[in-house]
Design a protein around this motif. Structure first.
Motif, mmCIF file in Angstrom:
data_model
loop_
_atom_site.group_PDB
_atom_site.id
_atom_site.type_symbol
_atom_site.label_atom_id
_atom_site.label_comp_id
_atom_site.label_asym_id
_atom_site.label_seq_id
_atom_site.Cartn_x
_atom_site.Cartn_y
_atom_site.Cartn_z
ATOM 1 N N VAL A 170 0.851 -1.180 0.000
ATOM 2 C CA VAL A 170 0.000 0.000 0.000
ATOM 3 C C VAL A 170 0.891 1.235 0.000
ATOM 4 N N SER A 171 0.509 2.240 -0.781
ATOM 5 C CA SER A 171 1.251 3.497 -0.803
ATOM 6 C C SER A 171 0.253 4.637 -0.758
ATOM 7 N N THR A 172 0.778 5.849 -0.752
ATOM 8 C CA THR A 172 -0.099 7.014 -0.726
ATOM 9 C C THR A 172 -0.720 7.294 -2.087
ATOM 10 N N SER A 173 -0.277 6.566 -3.129
ATOM 11 C CA SER A 173 -0.848 6.782 -4.460
ATOM 12 C C SER A 173 -1.627 5.586 -4.990
ATOM 13 N N GLY A 174 -1.397 4.385 -4.443
ATOM 14 C CA GLY A 174 -2.085 3.204 -4.946
ATOM 15 C C GLY A 174 -1.754 1.969 -4.138
ATOM 16 N N LEU A 175 -2.116 0.794 -4.694
ATOM 17 C CA LEU A 175 -1.921 -0.451 -3.946
ATOM 18 C C LEU A 175 -1.778 -1.646 -4.874
ATOM 19 N N LEU A 176 -1.339 -2.761 -4.275
ATOM 20 C CA LEU A 176 -1.291 -4.051 -4.952
ATOM 21 C C LEU A 176 -2.230 -4.975 -4.201
ATOM 22 N N LEU A 177 -3.266 -5.455 -4.900
ATOM 23 C CA LEU A 177 -4.277 -6.338 -4.318
ATOM 24 C C LEU A 177 -4.085 -7.742 -4.864
ATOM 25 N N ARG A 178 -4.092 -8.738 -3.981
ATOM 26 C CA ARG A 178 -4.113 -10.145 -4.393
ATOM 27 C C ARG A 178 -5.464 -10.682 -3.940
ATOM 28 N N ALA A 191 -3.642 -12.490 -13.412
ATOM 29 C CA ALA A 191 -4.090 -13.631 -12.593
ATOM 30 C C ALA A 191 -4.828 -13.128 -11.359
ATOM 31 N N ASP A 192 -4.222 -13.283 -10.159
ATOM 32 C CA ASP A 192 -4.901 -12.868 -8.932
ATOM 33 C C ASP A 192 -4.359 -11.544 -8.396
ATOM 34 N N GLN A 193 -3.561 -10.823 -9.187
ATOM 35 C CA GLN A 193 -2.978 -9.557 -8.742
ATOM 36 C C GLN A 193 -3.566 -8.384 -9.514
ATOM 37 N N LEU A 194 -3.828 -7.312 -8.790
ATOM 38 C CA LEU A 194 -4.329 -6.090 -9.406
ATOM 39 C C LEU A 194 -3.570 -4.913 -8.811
ATOM 40 N N ARG A 195 -2.924 -4.134 -9.672
ATOM 41 C CA ARG A 195 -2.279 -2.894 -9.243
ATOM 42 C C ARG A 195 -3.185 -1.749 -9.648
ATOM 43 N N GLY A 196 -3.342 -0.784 -8.739
ATOM 44 C CA GLY A 196 -4.212 0.323 -9.061
ATOM 45 C C GLY A 196 -3.853 1.591 -8.336
ATOM 46 N N THR A 197 -4.416 2.692 -8.814
ATOM 47 C CA THR A 197 -4.242 3.988 -8.166
ATOM 48 C C THR A 197 -5.579 4.419 -7.578
ATOM 49 N N TYR A 198 -5.516 5.243 -6.557
ATOM 50 C CA TYR A 198 -6.739 5.675 -5.892
ATOM 51 C C TYR A 198 -7.513 6.656 -6.760
ATOM 52 N N GLU A 199 -8.794 6.373 -6.918
ATOM 53 C CA GLU A 199 -9.700 7.286 -7.607
ATOM 54 C C GLU A 199 -10.432 8.133 -6.571
ATOM 55 N N TRP A 200 -10.792 7.495 -5.447
ATOM 56 C CA TRP A 200 -11.486 8.193 -4.364
ATOM 57 C C TRP A 200 -11.119 7.556 -3.030
ATOM 58 N N MET A 201 -10.996 8.400 -2.000
ATOM 59 C CA MET A 201 -10.763 7.916 -0.639
ATOM 60 C C MET A 201 -11.266 8.974 0.334
ATOM 61 N N ASP A 202 -11.813 8.538 1.457
ATOM 62 C CA ASP A 202 -12.259 9.469 2.488
ATOM 63 C C ASP A 202 -11.057 10.296 2.959
#
Length: 195
Positions: free
Chosen positions: A124-132, A170-181
């Protein structure tokens, strides 16, 4: 220090072939990219097969591209080493295993559809995350995920965020935040900075 974590997905691009997605089996590290030892990987090849190509090397320092050979489950850097990491990871980040559930929006014809997913956030970072993660009835994420609404169990409590997909395998998704509280945004910034 350059570290390639266990479970990472590395891409080997061989001339005239589809890119190979290779999963690292152990964590490998060295002070510099040029000093990285061979990386044990899980790949589709039979024993004795040799492949040469350009490796997209994702490490703790960022992303770079190097010439590499895949042989008997070992990925070895060949040729001259790169002069530097090409894409630096500038955002403050933390590794871990943070439980996550949510809903993925697929770009499926004739229209978009929603799929429930669960798993964990590995980075997890301040700009996005890696989800498995994966849906309840599968071990892989469905292709074509556009965005995901996630509820993540973080040390300060539940964090809710909408993530736009950058890369999916496969089971990994990298993404950037579109919205967060905004409160979660501040808590995440403090969490990632406290390394």
């Amino acid at each position: 220090m350059v570290t390639v974590p266990a479970g990472s997905t590395l891409l080997l691009r061989c001339p005239g072939e589809q890119p190979l997605a290779l999963i690292t089996l152990v964590e490998v590290g060295a002070p510099f990219v040029a000093e990285l030892p061979p990386i044990p990987v899980l790949g589709p090849d039979e024993p004795g097969t040799r492949r040469f190509g350009i490796l997209e090397l994702v490490s703790s320092a960022g992303v770079t591209w190097v010439e590499a050979e895949l042989r008997n489950g070992l990925l070895t850097r060949t040729g001259d080493p790169p002069t530097d990491v090409v894409q630096r990871r500038g955002a403050a980040r933390r590794s871990g295993a943070y439980a996550a559930t949510g809903t993925a929006e697929l770009d499926a014809e004739p229209g978009r559809r929603l799929v429930e997913v669960s798993g964990h956030v590995e980075d997890v970072s301040t700009s996005g995350l890696l989800l498995r993660a994966a849906p309840a009835d599968s071990v892989h994420l469905p292709p074509g995920i556009v965005r995901t609404l996630l509820h993540i169990s973080m040390p300060w409590g539940d964090m809710t965020a909408t993530v736009t997909t950058v890369d999916q395998r496969a089971d990994q998704l990298r993404g950037t935040y579109e919205w967060m509280d905004p409160a979660d945004e501040a808590a995440l910034r403090d969490f990632c900075a406290a390394r």
